[in-house]
Design a protein around this motif. Structure first.
Motif, PDB file in Angstrom:
ATOM      1  N   ALA A   1      94.181 102.358  34.213  1.00 28.68           N
ATOM      2  CA  ALA A   1      92.869 102.940  33.899  1.00 28.68           C
ATOM      3  C   ALA A   1      91.801 101.874  34.099  1.00 28.68           C
ATOM      4  O   ALA A   1      91.926 100.748  33.630  1.00 28.68           O
ATOM      5  CB  ALA A   1      92.849 103.456  32.467  1.00 28.68           C
ATOM      6  N   ASP A   2      90.743 102.239  34.832  1.00 28.18           N
ATOM      7  CA  ASP A   2      89.702 101.256  35.111  1.00 28.18           C
ATOM      8  C   ASP A   2      88.288 101.754  34.835  1.00 28.18           C
ATOM      9  O   ASP A   2      87.323 101.059  35.123  1.00 28.18           O
ATOM     10  CB  ASP A   2      89.815 100.773  36.555  1.00 28.18           C
ATOM     11  CG  ASP A   2      89.730 101.916  37.553  1.00 28.18           C
ATOM     12  OD1 ASP A   2      89.712 103.078  37.127  1.00 28.18           O
ATOM     13  OD2 ASP A   2      89.688 101.632  38.766  1.00 28.18           O
ATOM     14  N   ASP A   3      88.166 102.951  34.281  1.00 30.36           N
ATOM     15  CA  ASP A   3      86.833 103.445  33.934  1.00 30.36           C
ATOM     16  C   ASP A   3      86.919 104.253  32.637  1.00 30.36           C
ATOM     17  O   ASP A   3      87.995 104.443  32.074  1.00 30.36           O
ATOM     18  CB  ASP A   3      86.243 104.283  35.075  1.00 30.36           C
ATOM     19  CG  ASP A   3      87.095 105.490  35.436  1.00 30.36           C
ATOM     20  OD1 ASP A   3      88.237 105.570  34.957  1.00 30.36           O
ATOM     21  OD2 ASP A   3      86.615 106.338  36.204  1.00 30.36           O
ATOM     22  N   ALA A   4      85.774 104.714  32.166  1.00 30.52           N
ATOM     23  CA  ALA A   4      85.723 105.417  30.874  1.00 30.52           C
ATOM     24  C   ALA A   4      86.523 106.715  30.902  1.00 30.52           C
ATOM     25  O   ALA A   4      87.191 107.054  29.916  1.00 30.52           O
ATOM     26  CB  ALA A   4      84.276 105.699  30.494  1.00 30.52           C
ATOM     27  N   LEU A   5      86.486 107.436  32.012  1.00 32.87           N
ATOM     28  CA  LEU A   5      87.242 108.686  32.118  1.00 32.87           C
ATOM     29  C   LEU A   5      88.741 108.419  32.035  1.00 32.87           C
ATOM     30  O   LEU A   5      89.474 109.137  31.346  1.00 32.87           O
ATOM     31  CB  LEU A   5      86.910 109.414  33.419  1.00 32.87           C
ATOM     32  CG  LEU A   5      87.680 110.713  33.678  1.00 32.87           C
ATOM     33  CD1 LEU A   5      87.351 111.751  32.603  1.00 32.87           C
ATOM     34  CD2 LEU A   5      87.377 111.239  35.058  1.00 32.87           C
ATOM     35  N   GLY A   6      89.202 107.374  32.696  1.00 33.79           N
ATOM     36  CA  GLY A   6      90.617 107.020  32.645  1.00 33.79           C
ATOM     37  C   GLY A   6      91.055 106.668  31.237  1.00 33.79           C
ATOM     38  O   GLY A   6      92.099 107.109  30.768  1.00 33.79           O
ATOM     39  N   TYR A   7      90.238 105.880  30.538  1.00 36.25           N
ATOM     40  CA  TYR A   7      90.575 105.514  29.157  1.00 36.25           C
ATOM     41  C   TYR A   7      90.567 106.730  28.242  1.00 36.25           C
ATOM     42  O   TYR A   7      91.408 106.854  27.350  1.00 36.25           O
ATOM     43  CB  TYR A   7      89.616 104.459  28.626  1.00 36.25           C
ATOM     44  CG  TYR A   7      89.848 103.093  29.225  1.00 36.25           C
ATOM     45  CD1 TYR A   7      91.084 102.472  29.131  1.00 36.25           C
ATOM     46  CD2 TYR A   7      88.830 102.424  29.896  1.00 36.25           C
ATOM     47  CE1 TYR A   7      91.305 101.224  29.677  1.00 36.25           C
ATOM     48  CE2 TYR A   7      89.042 101.178  30.452  1.00 36.25           C
ATOM     49  CZ  TYR A   7      90.275 100.587  30.343  1.00 36.25           C
ATOM     50  OH  TYR A   7      90.488  99.348  30.882  1.00 36.25           O
TER      51      TYR A   7
END
Length: 98
Positions: free
Chosen positions: A56-62
């Motif tokens: 995960a590398d962005d807010a949506l992924g987190y």
């Protein structure tokens, strides 16, 4: 929307539909044993969600990882609660000899 995100969302939606269809066809008498036996699968889902955290590398992924891990953890705990209730039916009442 990127092609990878669209592909991931498509797989997610299809797995939801398939899971709903499979579980919906389980007879009522088999539902509780099926859920209690599926704890290992839910544990694997939880471990997978934690491994996906590494990519995960962005807010949506987190956010998706958090939601997935929360639901997987609820499934694991709920499965053990159901198993405990099911096994409680076979225990003798307290104070009575076997």
């Amino acid at each position: 929307m990127s092609v990878q995100l669209f592909a991931d969302l498509s797989v997610f939606v299809l797995s939801l539909l398939l899971g709903f269809e499979v579980i919906g066809r389980v007879p009522t008498t088999l539902h509780t044993p099926l859920m209690s036996a599926a704890n290992a699968v839910h544990g694997i889902v939880l471990a997978g969600a934690l491994l996906i955290t590494l990519s995960a590398d962005d807010a949506l992924g987190y956010a998706l990882v958090f939601v997935t891990a929360a639901f997987a953890a609820m499934n694991v705990v709920g499965g053990y609660v159901v198993t405990d209730r099911m096994l409680e039916m076979f225990r003798p009442p307290r104070g009575e000899p076997r």
